[in-house]
Design a protein around this motif. Structure first.
Motif, PDB file in Angstrom:
ATOM      1  N   GLN A 133       0.824  -1.210   0.000  1.00 24.40           N
ATOM      2  CA  GLN A 133       0.000   0.000   0.000  1.00 24.40           C
ATOM      3  C   GLN A 133       0.858   1.260   0.000  1.00 24.40           C
ATOM      4  O   GLN A 133       0.474   2.276  -0.558  1.00 24.40           O
ATOM      5  N   ASN A 134       2.047   1.189   0.628  1.00 23.50           N
ATOM      6  CA  ASN A 134       2.926   2.356   0.648  1.00 23.50           C
ATOM      7  C   ASN A 134       3.422   2.725  -0.740  1.00 23.50           C
ATOM      8  O   ASN A 134       3.722   3.870  -1.025  1.00 23.50           O
ATOM      9  N   LYS A 135       3.495   1.692  -1.582  1.00 22.69           N
ATOM     10  CA  LYS A 135       3.895   1.978  -2.966  1.00 22.69           C
ATOM     11  C   LYS A 135       2.834   2.806  -3.664  1.00 22.69           C
ATOM     12  O   LYS A 135       3.026   3.311  -4.755  1.00 22.69           O
ATOM     13  N   ASN A 136       1.715   2.901  -2.995  1.00 21.34           N
ATOM     14  CA  ASN A 136       0.548   3.574  -3.499  1.00 21.34           C
ATOM     15  C   ASN A 136       0.675   5.090  -3.375  1.00 21.34           C
ATOM     16  O   ASN A 136      -0.178   5.835  -3.793  1.00 21.34           O
ATOM     17  N   LYS A 137       1.795   5.542  -2.763  1.00 23.07           N
ATOM     18  CA  LYS A 137       1.968   6.977  -2.482  1.00 23.07           C
ATOM     19  C   LYS A 137       1.984   7.793  -3.767  1.00 23.07           C
ATOM     20  O   LYS A 137       2.389   7.330  -4.817  1.00 23.07           O
ATOM     21  N   SER A 138       1.543   9.015  -3.618  1.00 23.36           N
ATOM     22  CA  SER A 138       1.549   9.904  -4.774  1.00 23.36           C
ATOM     23  C   SER A 138       2.980  10.286  -5.137  1.00 23.36           C
ATOM     24  O   SER A 138       3.866  10.316  -4.301  1.00 23.36           O
ATOM     25  N   GLN A 139       3.168  10.575  -6.417  1.00 26.82           N
ATOM     26  CA  GLN A 139       4.477  11.009  -6.897  1.00 26.82           C
ATOM     27  C   GLN A 139       4.297  12.317  -7.657  1.00 26.82           C
ATOM     28  O   GLN A 139       3.186  12.664  -8.059  1.00 26.82           O
ATOM     29  N   LEU A 140       5.401  12.991  -7.849  1.00 28.13           N
ATOM     30  CA  LEU A 140       5.364  14.231  -8.617  1.00 28.13           C
ATOM     31  C   LEU A 140       5.791  13.907 -10.041  1.00 28.13           C
ATOM     32  O   LEU A 140       6.825  13.273 -10.272  1.00 28.13           O
ATOM     33  N   TYR A 141       4.965  14.312 -10.986  1.00 29.10           N
ATOM     34  CA  TYR A 141       5.295  14.035 -12.383  1.00 29.10           C
ATOM     35  C   TYR A 141       5.667  15.332 -13.084  1.00 29.10           C
ATOM     36  O   TYR A 141       4.953  16.333 -13.008  1.00 29.10           O
TER      37      TYR A 141
END
Lengths: 304, 241
Positions: A221-229
């Motif tokens: 679920q932590n891989k689910n974190k938002s990223q900046l694109y």
């Protein structure tokens, strides 16, 4: 909690030239609900059949309750309950008789039959022939037969397959209760991530016979974190620049993915890119769903 | 533990259906022997037994062995019950052997029904002379022993044949050639498991009697039974379900 109920080493199954399960190292912790996830045909059922001694591994070994399965088959299986693929039942017998067949064979007292029937809420229908049961009831009966020997480990292969939403919900609630109420470890397979997400504490993802992920559900679920694109003019140079400044970055053909969406960081990143004369076309938040992660891990996204 | 496996098998059996088959067999066989007797004017218990045992031992008795086995295996092939019972803590071949024993018990019951119908029809037709109880007893027991190789072979085949229709075709395919095979001497015909009940059940010294050497026949029975039972239970254990 580092006690593993199921542990496999290099578990492999070959059918002729085809390797359907390839060097699997499963670790199922005690009292966990272990979600065994993978697309159809990934090798889930084959693996489960090996864990239950229905088919023999071509290679590798299986330890259940810290003992070798091949050498202690009977004593291990007496503490394992299972439901593999579609439910098994004798259509001409009543639900009660179906359980009696197992209870007699496994030397279990008859009072246990009523107990498990109550547990899966089939007491009222107990004396009807199973061929008149709905699929959901058959599946519940299957779970009752899995529970009849008071197992310490429950192995369920796609237990909600083909059920309607309320049936799915019922089975799910039953499964979640197992570790809490009875201290049973559950291994449950599914091809639906949402399903595992709703029940499991641990996850193993299998694809084309290989284990591609295995950890606690939180980690997934932590891989689910938002990223900046960031869409930039020259992603390669921008990538190495940010890399050198110590950011956690990924890049593809025309963009960068940064593992941070904190406001100050965004400002800093944009500033440093602009100062180095990198063109920035777009800055937005990129949210990866669990489905994306799953597809990414199993690489099915590419083939579509 | 083996008793548990036998008892558990007992729960699954559809008793009424198995007995229905036995009763049908008895009725049909009685009817056929009744017709066959038609031209025989000097009917006594001895030659009536030949008429009665002829169809029974050549067709119906082996047919029932095949049918019973197929039915017991059908319970597991349907709705994939193998997965359920073979993941229990019981040695796999116990299940295989319990099924065989139940079929065997039903075949013993079939022999009893056969004897009763022979006795009743004989009474009705007014068969003369004394009832040759000893030779009948020998014939019935001979039939029961002689069915073992076929029973074992049929069980072995049934492990693999999931389709009920296909299984029936195989049963018939094993039995219909009996018409020709039983014409051979038992030293040769005995290697075909479906023929043996005919060899052991038919009385000697009549125009219908097969050419039998009992001693060598029983050796063949022992050899083929052992081979089929062992191969069957080994492939049952090794089979991937």
């Amino acid at each position: 909690m580092d006690e593993y109920i199921i542990k496999t080493r290099n578990l492999t199954k070959k059918h002729g030239n085809v390797t359907s399960v390839n060097s699997l190292n499963l670790e199922v912790p005690e009292r966990s609900i272990y979600g065994f996830l993978g697309p159809n045909g990934a090798g889930k059922t084959t693996t489960i059949k090996m864990l239950l001694g229905l088919i023999k591994p071509s290679n590798g070994n299986i330890e259940i309750f810290n003992r070798d399965l091949l050498k202690n088959r009977s004593s291990i299986l007496s503490k394992v309950g299972s439901l593999v693929e579609s439910p098994s039942y004798y259509g001409h017998l009543s639900g009660y008789k179906n359980l009696e067949v197992l209870a007699t064979m496994l030397d279990i007292k008859k009072s246990r039959i009523d107990e498990v029937l109550r547990l899966v809420r089939l007491t009222k229908e107990a004396h009807k022939p199973v061929k008149h049961y709905s699929l959901g009831m058959k599946q519940r009966l299957g779970i009752a037969s899995a529970l009849i020997g008071e197992p310490k480990l429950l192995i369920l292969d796609e237990p909600t397959n083909g059920l309607d939403p309320s049936g799915i919900q019922e089975i799910r609630e039953l499964i979640i209760e197992m570790p809490k109420q009875f201290g049973i470890t559950v291994m449950v397979s599914s091809h639906l991530l949402s399903e595992i997400d709703a029940m499991a504490t641990h996850v193993g993802i299998i694809n084309e016979g290989k284990l591609v992920f295995q950890d606690k559900l939180d980690v997934l679920q932590n891989k689910n974190k938002s990223q900046l694109y960031l869409e930039v003019g020259n992603s390669k140079s921008a990538y190495s620049q940010l890399r050198n400044q110590g950011w956690e970055v990924d890049h593809n053909s025309n963009g960068l993915l940064v593992n941070s969406i904190c406001r100050e960081d965004i400002a800093k990143i944009v500033e440093s890119l602009v100062l180095e004369k990198n063109l920035i076309y777009k800055v937005n938040e990129h949210k990866r769903s669990l489905e994306d992660i799953f597809l990414n891990l199993t690489k099915k996204g590419q083939s579509l | 533990m083996f008793i548990r496996s036998l008892n558990s098998e007992k729960i699954k059996i559809q008793w009424y259906f198995f007995f229905l088959l036995i009763i049908c067999e008895t009725l049909i066989n009685s009817f056929l022997s009744f017709i066959a007797v038609g031209q025989d004017f000097a009917l006594n218990w001895n030659n009536f037994y030949t008429y009665a045992a002829n169809f029974h031992s050549m067709f119906f008795f082996p047919l029932l062995a095949g049918l019973f086995t197929t039915l017991l295996y059908r319970y597991e092939h349907n709705n994939s019950n193998w997965k359920n019972i073979l993941t229990g803590s019981i040695p796999k071949h116990y299940i295989y052997l319990s099924k065989m024993i139940w079929v065997f018990l039903f075949l013993i019951i079939t022999q009893l029904f056969f004897f009763l119908s022979y006795f009743l029809i004989g009474q009705i037709l007014g068969a003369e002379g004394t009832l040759p109880l000893f030779s009948i007893f020998k014939s019935l027991i001979g039939g029961i022993i002689a069915i073992i190789p076929l029973l074992a072979l049929q069980s072995w085949i049934s492990i693999y044949i999931k389709n009920f229709g296909a299984s029936l075709v195989i049963v018939l395919g094993l039995i219909i050639p009996n018409l020709l095979l039983t014409g051979m001497h038992s030293n040769l015909g005995g290697w075909f498991p479906s023929t043996i009940p005919f060899y052991t059940m038919m009385p000697q010294g009549t125009q219908f009697s097969p050419r039998v050497d009992l001693f060598s026949l029983y050796i063949i029975v022992a050899i083929t039974s052992t081979v089929y039972i062992l191969s069957g239970s080994i492939s049952f254990r090794k089979r991937e379900w």
